[in-house]
Design an enzyme around this catalytic site. Structure first.
Site, mmCIF file in Angstrom:
data_model
loop_
_atom_site.group_PDB
_atom_site.id
_atom_site.type_symbol
_atom_site.label_atom_id
_atom_site.label_comp_id
_atom_site.label_asym_id
_atom_site.label_seq_id
_atom_site.Cartn_x
_atom_site.Cartn_y
_atom_site.Cartn_z
ATOM 1 N N THR A 153 6.102 -3.335 -9.338
ATOM 2 C CA THR A 153 7.257 -2.931 -8.507
ATOM 3 C C THR A 153 7.158 -3.747 -7.213
ATOM 4 O OG1 THR A 153 6.015 -0.995 -7.752
ATOM 5 C CG2 THR A 153 7.648 -0.632 -9.486
ATOM 6 N N LYS A 179 -0.659 -1.732 -12.470
ATOM 7 C CA LYS A 179 0.210 -1.971 -11.316
ATOM 8 C C LYS A 179 0.003 -0.809 -10.339
ATOM 9 C CE LYS A 179 3.772 -0.547 -10.462
ATOM 10 N NZ LYS A 179 4.145 0.507 -9.467
ATOM 11 N N THR A 190 -4.635 5.925 -12.016
ATOM 12 C CA THR A 190 -3.718 5.213 -11.135
ATOM 13 C C THR A 190 -2.302 5.252 -11.647
ATOM 14 O OG1 THR A 190 -3.296 3.203 -9.970
ATOM 15 C CG2 THR A 190 -3.903 2.986 -12.250
ATOM 16 N N GLU A 276 1.042 -1.453 -0.595
ATOM 17 C CA GLU A 276 2.256 -1.912 0.087
ATOM 18 C C GLU A 276 1.970 -2.329 1.524
ATOM 19 O OE1 GLU A 276 5.778 0.241 -2.443
ATOM 20 O OE2 GLU A 276 4.941 1.342 -0.749
ATOM 21 N N ASN A 402 9.018 0.710 2.812
ATOM 22 C CA ASN A 402 9.336 2.100 2.473
ATOM 23 C C ASN A 402 10.441 2.758 3.277
ATOM 24 O OD1 ASN A 402 7.624 2.867 0.229
ATOM 25 N ND2 ASN A 402 5.985 2.188 1.595
#
Lengths: 407, 407
Positions: A153, A179, A190, A276, A402
């Site tokens: 993603t 991922k 995860t 992220e 985000n």
């Protein structure tokens, strides 16, 4: 044990494919297939979040049924979580489409989804994608790599690894892909990890190996403290290595688990380091703890603190935040016994002794903290137990990704 | 109950002062004194962090001793946490200096510190500051406001409020000040809050009123999930209102507690809305819960999630993140029964019904979420219990403040 090239297609008899089905993203692949030429024993661990995505509920059923599995369909872009009966119905549709195009049993098809929560799956696009995947699948290393890329993603790189071990004179291969990126605070496993092996192994041993290992790997990472609705780790074994069947509790089982641990820890660390917005992998080792449970609580609390994570982003040896995070972890320790160190490839420095600051070199500390992999070590001097957790720094990038992810 | 002007000096017989002692900051005040002309009953609640700052340990002793208190010395810039025996010694020095310059008993002097952890206090500057505070103290409303300004760290505004109630024909005043900003996830009380009253009230009733109220106010806010080493709420009552002494469990006690609640909730909300980098107060109401404990767990989990907080920063109705945060809260509920709403002064909108998205107006949702105070309401439809938590959005400002706070 030997590292080899590849990921989910490294083991004998496994194929993969990827395609751009247009589920959410415009210019990239967003669907992957992992396929085994023969049916596999399947093990899985899933999110402990009360809110479980439809594919998690589906996979749980499949794994618990004891049914052999031959295919995994994965999509990125939409999580198929908070989608009610309609969303669960799309899992059934997905499995049936896979059965049709791959010639496998629908009740042995596993599904993984990742992306935005609360949106319904565009099932026509998904089914069309499965037809493409079925026609493209092949056993090349490249197709495994491309599958690892399709399931990303906001990940900035794909994550895969493969190793071989010898079992009863036969070469057994284990390979995996994963991922991560955001909503990463696994409490079972995860976000999405798929591991394949050609080992002959009982279902019991396979599940135990996975369940025993996730607690030290995927469950010890955190990007943002948010436990996802979709966390899934799947381990498939097709037996094509033709080794004597591995039984739980044998020396061969321990060897298999050690190899699996290499894959799991590698993928888990890659997920943490590629959190992220992250610019650094933040490793936390707690040593000298009374027991492993306390060591884990302390290590995770440090790795999850927004304040320690922003300090790492600022290359700032703000050790007080580390001791503070230990203090609210829930584990008991004596703050006036704690020794603290920072370590990276630039060196190692002791920051505090018996809970009080040493007169350390700020310059050296900053140099050590400016590396892409930084380790904090806390010695609580109470016993012999230790644990390691992995997180990442908290940066402007996390906010950027985000604050407007859904639109 | 009536709101009046002022804070800690609003109640009869309380004085305050502030000064720039140069403890860490260069161009601003960093020390405050709260003083009562007569000795007070004192109540306190303190951090549950295993790592307790020296002033927390000191105040705990003073409050538990039952000794009456006449002065509180507060400094910002250095937290005096993780400073060992040397740091605790400075608390003693501080109390003795206050005793000397104010003519009060040293063992009735309370101390509050906030700032960086792990640095020793420059005690000479602190003692010099106390001499100045003693000479400047006065009962004006302005001196209370200036004290509220001196205790700020990264707070962007000072926080104070005062109310009056009638007890037995006498006017009783309660006033308070607080500071918050970062490392805010109180688990007993907030970072620093000081409330004064001229009520005549027993020590038992005073402590119970404070302890019962912090669980619904300071303990329901979070800026970053980090429970500080220095959290302290102090409530002083000097009896100068000359009301009949308030006893625990009486109607007067309930009235006093209701007034105290107004102060505590106001200060708690101001701390949450002024969280480091915050642009919005994020209020979370959970209704229809089975019991209050579950409602609190759900509300706090939503208010603390980095992902919901970045969504609020982005004015993005990413409701899946809210349901996800409820799911890992530890509270049991049926995800397929949850109704979700967003509300602000721009209106109210329902986003999800029975756990599935409604076809709501994104434009309207964005308008509602773009206000400086935003409320999320989750109805879990299991019972009658409810709870409210307060947080703030997570923005670039938080990263900026914390990536290099210490230097």
């Amino acid at each position: 044990m030997e590292m080899i090239k590849g990921g989910v297609t490294a083991a004998k008899g496994f194929e993969a494919a990827s395609t751009a089905a247009g589920i959410k993203y415009k210019d990239r692949t967003d669907m992957a297939l992992v396929y085994s030429q023969v049916p596999c024993e399947a093990a899985g661990t899933f999110t402990t979040n009360v809110v479980k995505a439809a594919p998690v509920k589906w996979d749980r059923q499949v794994v618990d049924s004891g049914k052999k599995c031959q295919a995994v369909i994965v999509n990125s872009g939409i999580a198929n979580a908070c989608t009610g009966a309609e969303g669960f119905g799309y899992c059934k549709d997905t499995a049936e489409a896979a059965a049709k195009y791959l010639g496998v049993d629908a009740d042995g098809v596993l599904i993984g989804s990742t992306g935005v929560i609360g949106k319904q799956m565009p099932i026509d696009k998904l089914v069309a994608g499965i037809e493409v995947l079925a026609s493209k699948k092949n056993a090349s290393i490249e197709s495994g790599t491309e599958a690892a890329m399709a399931i990303k993603t906001t990940d900035t790189f794909h994550k895969e690894l493969a190793v071989t071990i010898e079992v009863g004179g036969k070469t057994v291969t284990i390979g995996g892909m994963a991922k991560g990126s955001g909503m990463i605070h696994p409490n079972m496993c995860t976000m999405l990890a798929f591991i394949t092996t050609d080992a002959a192994i009982t279902k019991e041993a396979l599940q135990k190996a996975l369940s025993e290992d996730v607690v030290d790997t995927y469950n010890m990472i955190s990007v943002d403290g948010d436990t996802s609705t979709n966390d899934t780790a799947i381990l498939l074994a097709n037996g094509l290595a033709e080794n004597p069947v591995i039984e739980y509790g044998t020396p061969e089982y321990e060897e298999f688990k050690a190899a699996l641990h290499v894959i799991d820890e590698y993928l888990a660390k890659k997920i943490a380091g590629d959190g992220e917005g992250a610019t650094a992998l933040f490793e936390v080792k707690v040593v000298g703890a009374e027991n492993v449970a306390a060591a884990k609580m302390l290590a995770k609390s440090i790795a999850c603190s927004n304040l320690t994570k922003t300090a790492i982003a600022g290359h700032d040896a703000n050790w007080g935040r580390i001791v503070c995070a230990m203090g609210y972890s829930g584990a008991q320790f004596d703050p006036e016994k704690v020794d603290l160190f920072f370590e990276s490839k630039a060196g190692k420095i002791q920051i505090a002794e018996d809970g009080v600051a040493l007169d350390f070199s700020e310059e050296k500390a900053t140099e050590i903290l400016s590396q892409p992999e930084v380790t904090a070590i806390a010695d609580v001097k109470m016993g012999e137990a230790q644990a390691t957790a992995w997180g990442c720094d908290l940066t402007h990038g996390y906010i950027e990704i985000n604050a407007d992810y859904r639109s």
